[in-house]
Structures are given as structure tokens and as C-alpha cells.
Scaffold this motif. Structure first.
Motif, PDB file in Angstrom:
ATOM      1  N   ALA A 228     102.095  61.044 -25.627  1.00  0.00           N
ATOM      2  CA  ALA A 228     101.450  60.495 -24.430  1.00  0.00           C
ATOM      3  C   ALA A 228     100.040  60.019 -24.744  1.00  0.00           C
ATOM      4  CB  ALA A 228     101.423  61.543 -23.322  1.00  0.00           C
ATOM      5  N   GLU A 229      99.302  60.815 -25.507  1.00  0.00           N
ATOM      6  CA  GLU A 229      97.931  60.436 -25.865  1.00  0.00           C
ATOM      7  C   GLU A 229      97.913  59.201 -26.756  1.00  0.00           C
ATOM      8  OE1 GLU A 229      96.543  64.102 -27.515  1.00  0.00           O
ATOM      9  OE2 GLU A 229      95.627  64.767 -25.619  1.00  0.00           O
ATOM     10  N   GLU A 230      98.886  59.094 -27.645  1.00  0.00           N
ATOM     11  CA  GLU A 230      98.968  57.924 -28.524  1.00  0.00           C
ATOM     12  C   GLU A 230      99.303  56.676 -27.712  1.00  0.00           C
ATOM     13  OE1 GLU A 230      98.585  55.760 -31.932  1.00  0.00           O
ATOM     14  OE2 GLU A 230      98.076  57.858 -31.593  1.00  0.00           O
ATOM     15  N   GLU A 231     100.219  56.816 -26.758  1.00  0.00           N
ATOM     16  CA  GLU A 231     100.579  55.664 -25.925  1.00  0.00           C
ATOM     17  C   GLU A 231      99.391  55.201 -25.095  1.00  0.00           C
ATOM     18  OE1 GLU A 231     103.957  54.282 -22.650  1.00  0.00           O
ATOM     19  OE2 GLU A 231     104.123  56.231 -23.631  1.00  0.00           O
TER      20      GLU A 231
ATOM     21  N   THR B  10      97.253  52.687 -26.972  1.00  0.00           N
ATOM     22  CA  THR B  10      97.823  51.417 -27.409  1.00  0.00           C
ATOM     23  C   THR B  10      98.224  50.559 -26.231  1.00  0.00           C
ATOM     24  OG1 THR B  10     100.033  52.416 -27.548  1.00  0.00           O
ATOM     25  CG2 THR B  10      98.700  52.427 -29.544  1.00  0.00           C
ATOM     26  N   GLU B  11      97.838  49.294 -26.300  1.00  0.00           N
ATOM     27  CA  GLU B  11      98.236  48.303 -25.308  1.00  0.00           C
ATOM     28  C   GLU B  11      98.742  47.073 -26.066  1.00  0.00           C
ATOM     29  OE1 GLU B  11      95.391  47.611 -22.180  1.00  0.00           O
ATOM     30  OE2 GLU B  11      94.446  49.551 -22.537  1.00  0.00           O
ATOM     31  N   ILE B  12      99.669  47.337 -27.008  1.00  0.00           N
ATOM     32  CA  ILE B  12     100.094  46.282 -27.935  1.00  0.00           C
ATOM     33  C   ILE B  12     100.692  45.091 -27.202  1.00  0.00           C
ATOM     34  CG2 ILE B  12     101.675  45.744 -29.823  1.00  0.00           C
ATOM     35  CD1 ILE B  12     101.357  48.630 -30.767  1.00  0.00           C
ATOM     36  N   SER B  13     101.572  45.353 -26.221  1.00  0.00           N
ATOM     37  CA  SER B  13     102.230  44.245 -25.534  1.00  0.00           C
ATOM     38  C   SER B  13     101.217  43.369 -24.807  1.00  0.00           C
ATOM     39  CB  SER B  13     103.273  44.777 -24.553  1.00  0.00           C
ATOM     40  OG  SER B  13     102.660  45.608 -23.579  1.00  0.00           O
TER      41      SER B  13
ATOM     42  N   LYS C 131      99.966  43.768 -17.109  1.00  0.00           N
ATOM     43  CA  LYS C 131      98.797  44.604 -16.817  1.00  0.00           C
ATOM     44  C   LYS C 131      99.079  45.531 -15.636  1.00  0.00           C
ATOM     45  CE  LYS C 131      95.083  41.703 -18.674  1.00  0.00           C
ATOM     46  NZ  LYS C 131      93.890  40.890 -18.360  1.00  0.00           N
ATOM     47  N   SER C 132      99.798  45.017 -14.640  1.00  0.00           N
ATOM     48  CA  SER C 132     100.149  45.830 -13.480  1.00  0.00           C
ATOM     49  C   SER C 132     101.053  46.988 -13.893  1.00  0.00           C
ATOM     50  CB  SER C 132     100.843  44.965 -12.426  1.00  0.00           C
ATOM     51  OG  SER C 132     101.224  45.745 -11.312  1.00  0.00           O
ATOM     52  N   ARG C 133     102.041  46.667 -14.741  1.00  0.00           N
ATOM     53  CA  ARG C 133     102.938  47.724 -15.227  1.00  0.00           C
ATOM     54  C   ARG C 133     102.180  48.749 -16.053  1.00  0.00           C
ATOM     55  NH1 ARG C 133     106.313  43.256 -16.251  1.00  0.00           N
ATOM     56  NH2 ARG C 133     105.757  43.313 -18.464  1.00  0.00           N
TER      57      ARG C 133
ATOM     58  N   ALA D 200     100.205  51.172 -13.925  1.00  0.00           N
ATOM     59  CA  ALA D 200     101.086  52.198 -13.364  1.00  0.00           C
ATOM     60  C   ALA D 200     101.475  53.212 -14.434  1.00  0.00           C
ATOM     61  CB  ALA D 200     102.334  51.543 -12.772  1.00  0.00           C
ATOM     62  N   ARG D 201     101.820  52.715 -15.624  1.00  0.00           N
ATOM     63  CA  ARG D 201     102.214  53.603 -16.714  1.00  0.00           C
ATOM     64  C   ARG D 201     101.052  54.473 -17.158  1.00  0.00           C
ATOM     65  NH1 ARG D 201     105.614  57.012 -18.809  1.00  0.00           N
ATOM     66  NH2 ARG D 201     105.612  57.084 -21.080  1.00  0.00           N
ATOM     67  N   ARG D 202      99.849  53.905 -17.185  1.00  0.00           N
ATOM     68  CA  ARG D 202      98.689  54.681 -17.586  1.00  0.00           C
ATOM     69  C   ARG D 202      98.441  55.830 -16.612  1.00  0.00           C
ATOM     70  NH1 ARG D 202      93.548  51.406 -19.295  1.00  0.00           N
ATOM     71  NH2 ARG D 202      93.768  50.552 -17.197  1.00  0.00           N
ATOM     72  N   GLY D 203      98.660  55.557 -15.326  1.00  0.00           N
ATOM     73  CA  GLY D 203      98.528  56.624 -14.340  1.00  0.00           C
ATOM     74  C   GLY D 203      99.537  57.734 -14.584  1.00  0.00           C
ATOM     75  N   GLU D 204     100.776  57.345 -14.899  1.00  0.00           N
ATOM     76  CA  GLU D 204     101.809  58.334 -15.200  1.00  0.00           C
ATOM     77  C   GLU D 204     101.439  59.152 -16.436  1.00  0.00           C
ATOM     78  OE1 GLU D 204     105.355  56.122 -15.764  1.00  0.00           O
ATOM     79  OE2 GLU D 204     105.608  55.601 -13.642  1.00  0.00           O
ATOM     80  N   LEU D 205     100.931  58.466 -17.457  1.00  0.00           N
ATOM     81  CA  LEU D 205     100.581  59.145 -18.700  1.00  0.00           C
ATOM     82  C   LEU D 205      99.429  60.122 -18.497  1.00  0.00           C
ATOM     83  CD1 LEU D 205     100.860  56.158 -21.198  1.00  0.00           C
ATOM     84  CD2 LEU D 205     102.295  58.194 -21.181  1.00  0.00           C
ATOM     85  N   ASN D 206      98.435  59.717 -17.719  1.00  0.00           N
ATOM     86  CA  ASN D 206      97.314  60.619 -17.465  1.00  0.00           C
ATOM     87  C   ASN D 206      97.767  61.879 -16.729  1.00  0.00           C
ATOM     88  OD1 ASN D 206      95.166  59.198 -18.678  1.00  0.00           O
ATOM     89  ND2 ASN D 206      94.985  57.839 -16.914  1.00  0.00           N
ATOM     90  N   GLN D 207      98.673  61.700 -15.764  1.00  0.00           N
ATOM     91  CA  GLN D 207      99.224  62.857 -15.067  1.00  0.00           C
ATOM     92  C   GLN D 207     100.033  63.727 -16.021  1.00  0.00           C
ATOM     93  OE1 GLN D 207     101.459  61.441 -11.699  1.00  0.00           O
ATOM     94  NE2 GLN D 207      99.646  60.928 -10.508  1.00  0.00           N
ATOM     95  N   MET D 208     100.797  63.064 -16.909  1.00  0.00           N
ATOM     96  CA  MET D 208     101.610  63.791 -17.876  1.00  0.00           C
ATOM     97  C   MET D 208     100.736  64.607 -18.824  1.00  0.00           C
ATOM     98  SD  MET D 208     104.360  62.188 -20.601  1.00  0.00           S
ATOM     99  CE  MET D 208     105.054  61.156 -19.306  1.00  0.00           C
TER     100      MET D 208
END
Length: 233
Positions: free
Chosen positions: A27-30, A33-36, A136-138, A141-149
């Protein structure tokens, strides 16, 4: 509870700590990275540079076309206004007019080609802008999920570490050192159950005498195949 059973319970907690640690690291590694998005931004930048180049070439071509059209019209006017009486001068004027018309045709052909390129590049830029906005919108949202995780996993790891500390404090320290050394060399599993006369660590059948020693529970017994500590429920 025998020492081996205690170590097995400790191993279960250690495996949970390992699992949480891997999930936390991923999760921390993801999050780093914002490769896409970076790839899309790079692609969009390249396309915008291409669009700017096409626009510059189109503007330059339009200016050349205007100058050559004006020159062509001037030469055509001189050819047919009756002012040219010298045959050599007339031939030279005709030759120049033909060259200018040829260059003008090239400009007009280039104008058509550049218009096509311009439309294609504008369409591509518009599509990339939409794709980038959606990406960027996705990601938000994913970053919010990762921070919670990450927050949840940190808490979970802390709970397991407290549990481990309690369990480790109840185990003979010499046995604990052997367990930790063995665990490092056995992929995190230093203790294995015996079920249906098989070591569940390596799935090898145990000799009868060895099984009896494990069942007695009076001493630590290691698997003759994989070396893990053995116990039965």
C-alpha cells in the motif's frame, strides 16, 4: 501448554505480522507511484508539442501561400494585359508564372495535409485531456482508499506486535532463539503440525518412533525431512 505449542501460537501471530507487513509495504509503495498518470501527462505533453508544431507550420504555409498567390495573380495579369511585347521577356515571364503556380499548388497541398494533421492532433489532445482527468479522479479515490488501508494496517500490526510480545515473554528464551533462527531459514514457518502421520511443513511421512516422541510431548522433536519443530493437537 508445551513449549512447542507455545511456539506454534507465536508463529501464528508472526505470520499475521508478516502478512500485514507485506500488505502495508504494498500500500505504501502504491502511494508513491503514479505511473499511469505520469505516462498520460508525458503523452499529452508530446501531443501538445506536436500540435504546436503543426500550428506553426500551418501559419508559415498560409503566409507563403498568400505571398505566392499575390505574386501569381500579378504575373498572370502582366501576361495577359498586352504589355509584354518582347518574346524573350514574355517567355521568361511565362516560366516564372509557371514556377509560382507550381509552388502555390504545393502550398495548397501542404495546407490540406496540415489541416488533417491539425484535426487529428486536436482530437488526440482532447481525448488525452479527458483520459487524464478521469485517471486523476480515479487516483484520488484510490489514494483515499490506500491511506485508510495504511492506517488500518498500522493499527492491526500494532495489535499483533503487542500480542507477540506477550506470547514471547511466556516462552523459554533458549527455545525462542532456536525458533527464530529456524523460522528465518524456513520461510517463516519453524513449527509444523503432525496430521495423519504427515509433517504439514513438508508433507513427508514420519517414522513411527518419531511420531510417538512427538505425541508424548516430553521433548522438542524436529522433522527428519525439513527440520521443523513438530507437535500434535
Amino acid at each position: 501448554m508445551t513449549t512447542v505449542r507455545q511456539l506454534y501460537a507465536l508463529q501464528e501471530v508472526d505470520l499475521d505480522i508478516d502478512r500485514v507487513g507485506r500488505a502495508l509495504a504494498e500500500a505504501e509503495e502504491e502511494l508513491k507511484t503514479e505511473i499511469s498518470i505520469e505516462n498520460l501527462e508525458s503523452t499529452l505533453q508530446a501531443e501538445e508539442e506536436r500540435l504546436k508544431d503543426v500550428q506553426d507550420r500551418q501559419q508559415e504555409n498560409q503566409m507563403e501561400t498568400a505571398v505566392r498567390r499575390e505574386r501569381s495573380e500579378s504575373l498572370e495579369s502582366r501576361l495577359y494585359d498586352g504589355s509584354m511585347v518582347n518574346a524573350r521577356d514574355l517567355e521568361s515571364l511565362q516560366h516564372e508564372a509557371a514556377n509560382v503556380r507550381n509552388l502555390l499548388d504545393q502550398n495548397e497541398a501542404m495546407s490540406l495535409e496540415l489541416s488533417i494533421q491539425l484535426e487529428e492532433s486536436q482530437t488526440k489532445c482532447a481525448e488525452l485531456h479527458i483520459e487524464l482527468t478521469e485517471a486523476k479522479s480515479r487516483w484520488e479515490a484510490r489514494r483515499g482508499e490506500l491511506n485508510q488501508m495504511v492506517s488500518s494496517l498500522v493499527t492491526e500490526r500494532g495489535d499483533y506486535e503487542k500480542q507477540r510480545e506477550l506470547l514471547a515473554g511466556q516462552v523459554d528464551q533458549a527455545a525462542l532463539r532456536r525458533y527464530e533462527t529456524l523460522r528465518k531459514s524456513k520461510g517463516g514457518r519453524a513449527v509444523a503440525k503432525v496430521e495423519r502421520d504427515l509433517c504439514q511443513g513438508c508433507r513427508m511421512s514420519l517414522p513411527t518412533q518419531l511420531r510417538q516422541r512427538v505425541k508424548s510431548g516430553r521433548q522438542t522433536v524436529n522433522c527428519t525431512s525439513c527440520g521443523r519443530m513438530l507437535f500434535v493437537e
